[in-house]
Design an enzyme around this catalytic site. Structure first.
Site, mmCIF file in Angstrom:
data_model
loop_
_atom_site.group_PDB
_atom_site.id
_atom_site.type_symbol
_atom_site.label_atom_id
_atom_site.label_comp_id
_atom_site.label_asym_id
_atom_site.label_seq_id
_atom_site.Cartn_x
_atom_site.Cartn_y
_atom_site.Cartn_z
ATOM 1 N N LYS A 45 0.860 -1.192 0.000
ATOM 2 C CA LYS A 45 0.000 0.000 0.000
ATOM 3 C C LYS A 45 0.893 1.238 0.000
ATOM 4 C CE LYS A 45 -3.899 2.375 2.113
ATOM 5 N NZ LYS A 45 -4.494 2.729 0.811
ATOM 6 N N CYS A 129 -4.463 8.994 -6.229
ATOM 7 C CA CYS A 129 -5.486 8.617 -5.242
ATOM 8 C C CYS A 129 -6.671 9.572 -5.357
ATOM 9 C CB CYS A 129 -4.911 8.654 -3.832
ATOM 10 S SG CYS A 129 -6.186 8.333 -2.590
HETATM 11 C C1 SIN Z 1 -6.955 5.270 -0.357
HETATM 12 O O1 SIN Z 1 -6.114 4.960 0.496
HETATM 13 O O2 SIN Z 1 -7.882 6.055 -0.127
HETATM 14 C C2 SIN Z 1 -6.869 4.693 -1.740
HETATM 15 C C3 SIN Z 1 -5.526 4.819 -2.308
HETATM 16 C C4 SIN Z 1 -5.529 5.026 -3.790
HETATM 17 O O3 SIN Z 1 -6.529 4.807 -4.470
HETATM 18 O O4 SIN Z 1 -4.505 5.436 -4.330
#
Ligand code: SIN
Length: 307
Positions: A45, A129
């Site tokens: 992530k 994002c």
């Molecule tokens: C998020 O953490 O809100 C999503 C991350 C992303 O879509 O880049």
């Protein structure tokens, strides 16, 4: 059995499936789980300079055809993620893709420096994002100039570590944006991030369900958008593409490769199908190649673009 090796900017993958960013967090253990189930590479992530809680719940919601999410880039910060990268490298040979974001253009460089010190195989730069752009002030990935500047900043720091820029399907003329990234030094493109943002409303509370009100749409419903984006990007760049968005079956992965992707990112598919998805997609790809008389993925990559 046709083998499925691919090379992404000099990094060898034993198959083209890549765990997409965001679906299994940032820990070495969850990345290793995807490896144990056949992923050809794994992406953590996205992380930023400081630990970040993200949005309060609800942050993820099943909707027809996929998920809405507005997690808000929760992560333990680049220093902690660098530790996880070192841990992963100590136990797995499979390439690890680290994903970074910044709240400012300069901060992308600061985060890249911390993460590159841990030597991920590839660095993915999340300029797309959809859930925090108002907070950060600038929707970097929608601005071609800002995206090119961030690409240059990160590539200067990453040196020999290949840099992939993760683009938004909301970007105007995604093919020319990808070209700007290539010209600014990107080694590859990841496409796409989630679509929208979208919204779901609870008919009883009569309020939006996600605490952030809106969130990015991922999953099967976005596959045609992702395939179209990859197709357009492939017509504009010579660097490799990780085609991501809605891949659930081998046929979905084939569409991405026929559109021009070198590798395929799988995220929400892990949620809907389970962790066996990597092996299932690979088995289906191999069977397709064998039945059609091809010797490898190179034989079909970008075939839909041949006019
Ligand atoms: C998020 O953490 O809100 C999503 C991350 C992303 O879509 O880049």
């Amino acid at each position: 059995m046709v083998e499925l090796p691919v090379t992404l900017a000099g990094i060898k993958l034993h198959n083209p499936t890549v765990l997409a960013s965001g679906i299994l967090g940032v820990s070495a253990s969850s990345a290793a789980l995807a490896v144990a189930h056949g992923a050809g590479a794994v992406t953590l992530k996205s992380c930023g300079a400081e630990p970040r809680l993200g949005h309060r719940g609800p942050t993820i919601l099943p909707v027809p055809g996929g998920l809405l999410n507005a997690v808000g880039l929760s992560n333990p910060g680049a220093a902690a993620v660098a530790h996880e990268i070192r841990d992963f490298r100590g136990r797995c040979e499979v390439p690890l893709v680290a994903s970074i974001f910044g709240r400012t253009e300069a901060e992308f460089g600061e985060v890249a420096a911390i993460i590159c010190d841990a030597h991920p195989a590839l660095l993915e730069v999340n300029v797309s994002c959809p859930n925090v752009s108002s907070e950060f002030g600038t929707p970097f990935g929608l601005d071609h100039d800002a995206t090119a500047r961030i690409t240059r900043i990160v590539k200067d720091i990453a040196g020999t570590i290949p840099v992939f820029i993760k683009l938004s399907p909301q970007a105007h003329n995604i093919g020319s944006l990808a070209r700007r990234c290539q010209d600014a030094g990107a080694d590859g493109i990841t496409a796409i991030n989630s679509v929208g943002p979208g919204m779901a409303i609870d008919v009883y509370t009569r309020r939006p369900i996600l605490s952030n009100l809106s969130g990015g749409l991922s999953g099967r419903a976005v596959l045609p958008v992702a395939v179209r984006c990859v197709y357009e990007i492939a017509q504009n760049v010579s660097i490799p593409i990780i085609g991501t968005g809605g891949i659930t079956t081998p046929e979905d992965a084939l569409q991405m490769i026929l559109a021009g992707a070198t590798a395929v990112g799988i995220g929400t598919g892990v949620h809907s199908t389970g962790i066996s998805i990597f092996q299932e997609v690979c088995r289906g790809l191999s069977e397709y190649l064998e039945e059609s008389g091809f010797t490898g993925l190179d034989d079909i990559r970008g075939a839909a673009n041949d006019r």
